[in-house]
Enzyme design. Sequence first.
Site, PDB file in Angstrom:
ATOM      1  CG  PHE A  19     -46.406   6.800  12.047  1.00  0.00           C
ATOM      2  CD1 PHE A  19     -46.171   5.794  12.982  1.00  0.00           C
ATOM      3  CD2 PHE A  19     -47.529   6.714  11.238  1.00  0.00           C
ATOM      4  CE1 PHE A  19     -47.049   4.721  13.116  1.00  0.00           C
ATOM      5  CE2 PHE A  19     -48.410   5.645  11.359  1.00  0.00           C
ATOM      6  CZ  PHE A  19     -48.172   4.649  12.297  1.00  0.00           C
ATOM      7  CG  ASP A  43     -41.414   1.378  15.894  1.00  0.00           C
ATOM      8  OD1 ASP A  43     -40.516   2.191  15.686  1.00  0.00           O
ATOM      9  OD2 ASP A  43     -42.440   1.668  16.546  1.00  0.00           O
ATOM     10  NE  ARG A 101     -54.342  -2.241   7.364  1.00  0.00           N
ATOM     11  CZ  ARG A 101     -53.480  -2.436   8.364  1.00  0.00           C
ATOM     12  NH1 ARG A 101     -52.194  -2.510   8.125  1.00  0.00           N
ATOM     13  NH2 ARG A 101     -53.907  -2.542   9.609  1.00  0.00           N
ATOM     14  CD  GLU A 146     -44.137  -7.014  11.070  1.00  0.00           C
ATOM     15  OE1 GLU A 146     -45.012  -7.087  10.187  1.00  0.00           O
ATOM     16  OE2 GLU A 146     -44.391  -6.837  12.265  1.00  0.00           O
ATOM     17  CG  ASP A 147     -45.623  -3.920   8.634  1.00  0.00           C
ATOM     18  OD1 ASP A 147     -44.980  -4.350   9.625  1.00  0.00           O
ATOM     19  OD2 ASP A 147     -46.745  -3.383   8.746  1.00  0.00           O
TER      20      ASP A 147
HETATM   21  P1  IMP Z   1     -42.665  -3.075  17.072  1.00  0.00           P
HETATM   22  O1  IMP Z   1     -43.236  -4.201  17.875  1.00  0.00           O
HETATM   23  O2  IMP Z   1     -42.526  -1.811  17.877  1.00  0.00           O
HETATM   24  O3  IMP Z   1     -41.395  -3.429  16.339  1.00  0.00           O
HETATM   25  O4  IMP Z   1     -43.761  -2.642  16.053  1.00  0.00           O
HETATM   26  C1  IMP Z   1     -44.040  -3.265  14.938  1.00  0.00           C
HETATM   27  C2  IMP Z   1     -45.421  -2.873  14.464  1.00  0.00           C
HETATM   28  O5  IMP Z   1     -45.744  -1.501  14.757  1.00  0.00           O
HETATM   29  C3  IMP Z   1     -45.445  -3.008  12.976  1.00  0.00           C
HETATM   30  O6  IMP Z   1     -45.850  -4.293  12.609  1.00  0.00           O
HETATM   31  C4  IMP Z   1     -46.420  -1.942  12.573  1.00  0.00           C
HETATM   32  O7  IMP Z   1     -47.720  -2.489  12.569  1.00  0.00           O
HETATM   33  C5  IMP Z   1     -46.348  -0.888  13.646  1.00  0.00           C
HETATM   34  N1  IMP Z   1     -45.539   0.273  13.211  1.00  0.00           N
HETATM   35  C6  IMP Z   1     -44.334   0.659  13.680  1.00  0.00           C
HETATM   36  N2  IMP Z   1     -43.882   1.755  13.055  1.00  0.00           N
HETATM   37  C7  IMP Z   1     -44.825   2.061  12.140  1.00  0.00           C
HETATM   38  C8  IMP Z   1     -44.934   3.120  11.151  1.00  0.00           C
HETATM   39  O8  IMP Z   1     -44.063   3.987  10.968  1.00  0.00           O
HETATM   40  N3  IMP Z   1     -46.057   3.097  10.402  1.00  0.00           N
HETATM   41  C9  IMP Z   1     -47.038   2.157  10.536  1.00  0.00           C
HETATM   42  N4  IMP Z   1     -46.976   1.171  11.434  1.00  0.00           N
HETATM   43  C10 IMP Z   1     -45.875   1.123  12.236  1.00  0.00           C
HETATM   44 MG    MG Z   2     -49.909  -2.109  12.075  1.00  0.00          MG
END
Ligand code: IMP
Ligand code: MG
Length: 189
Positions: A159, A110, A172, A106-107
């Site tokens: 962000f 959050d 991207r 995963e990237d």
């Molecule tokens: P989570 O479910 O809140 O953990 O969110 C994960 C997803 O939110 C990631 O796979 C990203 O696509 C997006 N995301 C969360 N923070 C960022 C950020 O700082 N930049 C870009 N995408 C983010």
């Molecule tokens: Mg995303």
Amino acid sequence: MKQVYPEYPGEYIRDILLTREQIQARVFEMGQTLSKDYAGKNPLFICILKGATLFHSDLIRNIDIPLSVDFIAVGSYGASTHTTGEVKLIKDLDCSITGRHVLIVEDIVDTGLTLTYLKHLLENRDPATVRICALLSKPSRRKVEVAVDYQGFEIPDVFVVGYGLDYAERYRNLPDIGVLKFMAQQQEG
Ligand code: IMP
Ligand code: MG
């Protein structure tokens, strides 16, 4: 070296959080660790579309043991900088994971909601193991605890875009990871 980034109205990147050199050095280290941990296990490295594509493709090039790859797409609703909390499956895996050693790539983690959903989804398919590998983590924003087994960098609550990460599908393609700000924020400070 002066890097020229694409510009979009109302948005700007002033600070680079992680340069391409820092990213590549860390991805190399992670590849070394994963090559050891997964030796003899023929793991399946699952890329979460679309954000993890650059990380996933760089990571597997730093791994010198046999492995296979697959892709899965999940999303939350809307194109905001904050997820709504509702996760949906957009594209499932092509292959069966029963009995396989699975690594979710995963990237960024959050709130943790996406990975919690995905891990449960995959665990229900009787894999041998499921672990999580994330390039970035923002621990201060966590809503649900999720064990990140392999983590690239811990970052503050900002962000970020670039190296696969987007804002409304933009940025991207940046080779570095930068902090995205909006014009309203710029006027304030
Ligand atoms: P989570 O479910 O809140 O953990 O969110 C994960 C997803 O939110 C990631 O796979 C990203 O696509 C997006 N995301 C969360 N923070 C960022 C950020 O700082 N930049 C870009 N995408 C983010
Ligand atoms: Mg995303």
